[in-house]
Design a protein around this motif. Sequence first.
Motif, PDB file in Angstrom:
ATOM      1  N   ASP A   1      -5.615  -0.953   5.661  1.00 43.47           N
ATOM      2  CA  ASP A   1      -6.496  -0.467   4.601  1.00 43.47           C
ATOM      3  C   ASP A   1      -7.341  -1.600   4.016  1.00 43.47           C
ATOM      4  O   ASP A   1      -7.102  -2.768   4.269  1.00 43.47           O
ATOM      5  CB  ASP A   1      -5.671   0.203   3.503  1.00 43.47           C
ATOM      6  CG  ASP A   1      -4.729  -0.759   2.802  1.00 43.47           C
ATOM      7  OD1 ASP A   1      -5.206  -1.606   2.030  1.00 43.47           O
ATOM      8  OD2 ASP A   1      -3.505  -0.662   3.017  1.00 43.47           O
TER       9      ASP A   1
ATOM     10  N   SER B   1      -1.541   4.903  -4.041  1.00 45.62           N
ATOM     11  CA  SER B   1      -2.000   4.768  -2.653  1.00 45.62           C
ATOM     12  C   SER B   1      -1.124   5.588  -1.715  1.00 45.62           C
ATOM     13  O   SER B   1      -1.614   6.408  -0.949  1.00 45.62           O
ATOM     14  CB  SER B   1      -1.989   3.304  -2.209  1.00 45.62           C
ATOM     15  OG  SER B   1      -2.692   2.513  -3.120  1.00 45.62           O
ATOM     16  N   SER B   2       0.164   5.321  -1.758  1.00 41.42           N
ATOM     17  CA  SER B   2       1.152   6.049  -0.955  1.00 41.42           C
ATOM     18  C   SER B   2       0.742   6.169   0.507  1.00 41.42           C
ATOM     19  O   SER B   2       0.831   7.245   1.111  1.00 41.42           O
ATOM     20  CB  SER B   2       1.412   7.437  -1.554  1.00 41.42           C
ATOM     21  OG  SER B   2       1.826   7.331  -2.894  1.00 41.42           O
ATOM     22  N   LEU B   3       0.277   5.050   1.078  1.00 43.17           N
ATOM     23  CA  LEU B   3      -0.122   5.071   2.485  1.00 43.17           C
ATOM     24  C   LEU B   3       1.097   5.196   3.386  1.00 43.17           C
ATOM     25  O   LEU B   3       2.200   4.791   3.012  1.00 43.17           O
ATOM     26  CB  LEU B   3      -0.895   3.800   2.839  1.00 43.17           C
ATOM     27  CG  LEU B   3      -2.232   3.591   2.137  1.00 43.17           C
ATOM     28  CD1 LEU B   3      -2.948   2.388   2.729  1.00 43.17           C
ATOM     29  CD2 LEU B   3      -3.115   4.803   2.206  1.00 43.17           C
TER      30      LEU B   3
ATOM     31  N   GLU C   1      -6.115   8.708   6.672  1.00 37.99           N
ATOM     32  CA  GLU C   1      -4.882   8.451   5.917  1.00 37.99           C
ATOM     33  C   GLU C   1      -4.971   7.168   5.085  1.00 37.99           C
ATOM     34  O   GLU C   1      -4.157   6.945   4.195  1.00 37.99           O
ATOM     35  CB  GLU C   1      -3.675   8.357   6.860  1.00 37.99           C
ATOM     36  CG  GLU C   1      -3.298   9.664   7.504  1.00 37.99           C
ATOM     37  CD  GLU C   1      -2.717  10.658   6.511  1.00 37.99           C
ATOM     38  OE1 GLU C   1      -2.045  10.249   5.545  1.00 37.99           O
ATOM     39  OE2 GLU C   1      -2.942  11.863   6.700  1.00 37.99           O
ATOM     40  N   PHE C   2      -5.932   6.307   5.402  1.00 35.92           N
ATOM     41  CA  PHE C   2      -6.068   5.026   4.708  1.00 35.92           C
ATOM     42  C   PHE C   2      -7.116   5.065   3.605  1.00 35.92           C
ATOM     43  O   PHE C   2      -7.403   4.058   2.982  1.00 35.92           O
ATOM     44  CB  PHE C   2      -6.391   3.920   5.714  1.00 35.92           C
ATOM     45  CG  PHE C   2      -5.302   3.762   6.740  1.00 35.92           C
ATOM     46  CD1 PHE C   2      -4.170   3.029   6.460  1.00 35.92           C
ATOM     47  CD2 PHE C   2      -5.408   4.383   7.973  1.00 35.92           C
ATOM     48  CE1 PHE C   2      -3.160   2.911   7.393  1.00 35.92           C
ATOM     49  CE2 PHE C   2      -4.396   4.265   8.917  1.00 35.92           C
ATOM     50  CZ  PHE C   2      -3.268   3.523   8.621  1.00 35.92           C
ATOM     51  N   GLU C   3      -7.691   6.238   3.362  1.00 34.58           N
ATOM     52  CA  GLU C   3      -8.710   6.405   2.324  1.00 34.58           C
ATOM     53  C   GLU C   3      -8.080   7.028   1.087  1.00 34.58           C
ATOM     54  O   GLU C   3      -8.308   8.191   0.779  1.00 34.58           O
ATOM     55  CB  GLU C   3      -9.860   7.273   2.856  1.00 34.58           C
ATOM     56  CG  GLU C   3     -10.652   6.631   3.968  1.00 34.58           C
ATOM     57  CD  GLU C   3     -11.298   5.307   3.532  1.00 34.58           C
ATOM     58  OE1 GLU C   3     -11.763   5.198   2.377  1.00 34.58           O
ATOM     59  OE2 GLU C   3     -11.311   4.388   4.354  1.00 34.58           O
ATOM     60  N   ARG C   4      -7.303   6.245   0.406  1.00 32.30           N
ATOM     61  CA  ARG C   4      -6.639   6.700  -0.807  1.00 32.30           C
ATOM     62  C   ARG C   4      -6.902   5.684  -1.916  1.00 32.30           C
ATOM     63  O   ARG C   4      -7.356   4.583  -1.657  1.00 32.30           O
ATOM     64  CB  ARG C   4      -5.139   6.855  -0.560  1.00 32.30           C
ATOM     65  CG  ARG C   4      -4.853   7.924   0.499  1.00 32.30           C
ATOM     66  CD  ARG C   4      -3.397   8.178   0.630  1.00 32.30           C
ATOM     67  NE  ARG C   4      -3.131   9.119   1.731  1.00 32.30           N
ATOM     68  CZ  ARG C   4      -1.934   9.392   2.172  1.00 32.30           C
ATOM     69  NH1 ARG C   4      -0.881   8.832   1.620  1.00 32.30           N
ATOM     70  NH2 ARG C   4      -1.767  10.237   3.160  1.00 32.30           N
TER      71      ARG C   4
ATOM     72  N   SER D   1       0.798  -1.227   0.000  1.00 33.04           N
ATOM     73  CA  SER D   1       0.000   0.000   0.000  1.00 33.04           C
ATOM     74  C   SER D   1       0.830   1.275   0.000  1.00 33.04           C
ATOM     75  O   SER D   1       0.281   2.370  -0.112  1.00 33.04           O
ATOM     76  CB  SER D   1      -0.946   0.000   1.204  1.00 33.04           C
ATOM     77  OG  SER D   1      -1.849  -1.069   1.097  1.00 33.04           O
TER      78      SER D   1
ATOM     79  N   ASN E   1      -2.158  -5.186   6.426  1.00 35.80           N
ATOM     80  CA  ASN E   1      -2.473  -3.769   6.275  1.00 35.80           C
ATOM     81  C   ASN E   1      -3.789  -3.387   6.940  1.00 35.80           C
ATOM     82  O   ASN E   1      -4.695  -4.194   7.053  1.00 35.80           O
ATOM     83  CB  ASN E   1      -2.533  -3.400   4.795  1.00 35.80           C
ATOM     84  CG  ASN E   1      -1.196  -3.544   4.117  1.00 35.80           C
ATOM     85  OD1 ASN E   1      -0.159  -3.605   4.777  1.00 35.80           O
ATOM     86  ND2 ASN E   1      -1.202  -3.601   2.816  1.00 35.80           N
TER      87      ASN E   1
END
Length: 138
Positions: free
Chosen positions: A108, A20-22, A78-81, A15, A106
Amino acid sequence: MNAGRLVILCGAGLSMAPPSSLPSAWQVAGMCFDEYQLTIDPLIDPALRDNLEALAEHFVGLDTLKAVFIEHLVPWEEFERPPNRGHAALADFLIAKTVVAGLSSNYDKLIERCAWGGIVKFGVRGLIVAGSQAASFC
């Protein structure tokens, strides 16, 4: 794969790739730590700042893992990408039943979003998400 026994294991690296770049686990730990230190306990042990597991264990010890850490400190936004190609590939493998299961540590739900995002919505029963909603700490 041909024997029908392939299981895919994935962690945070999946991710962290664009788009995504989480954030990494240490970045999430830092965000949680900074918020807690600023709003609740300025004397929290600084050694916990970059260690998500140790930080979670700290809240387990205080019996506040869910009420404070999970519900108030984890930056869920931060996980809503958007999912990336790795998420889409794993979703495709699961939908096509090319793999028995995909295990993710993860937080996400980007693999599931890929599976649900097509014209036909698929349930991803083969996916075991160990870290989803911080279940791995419970």
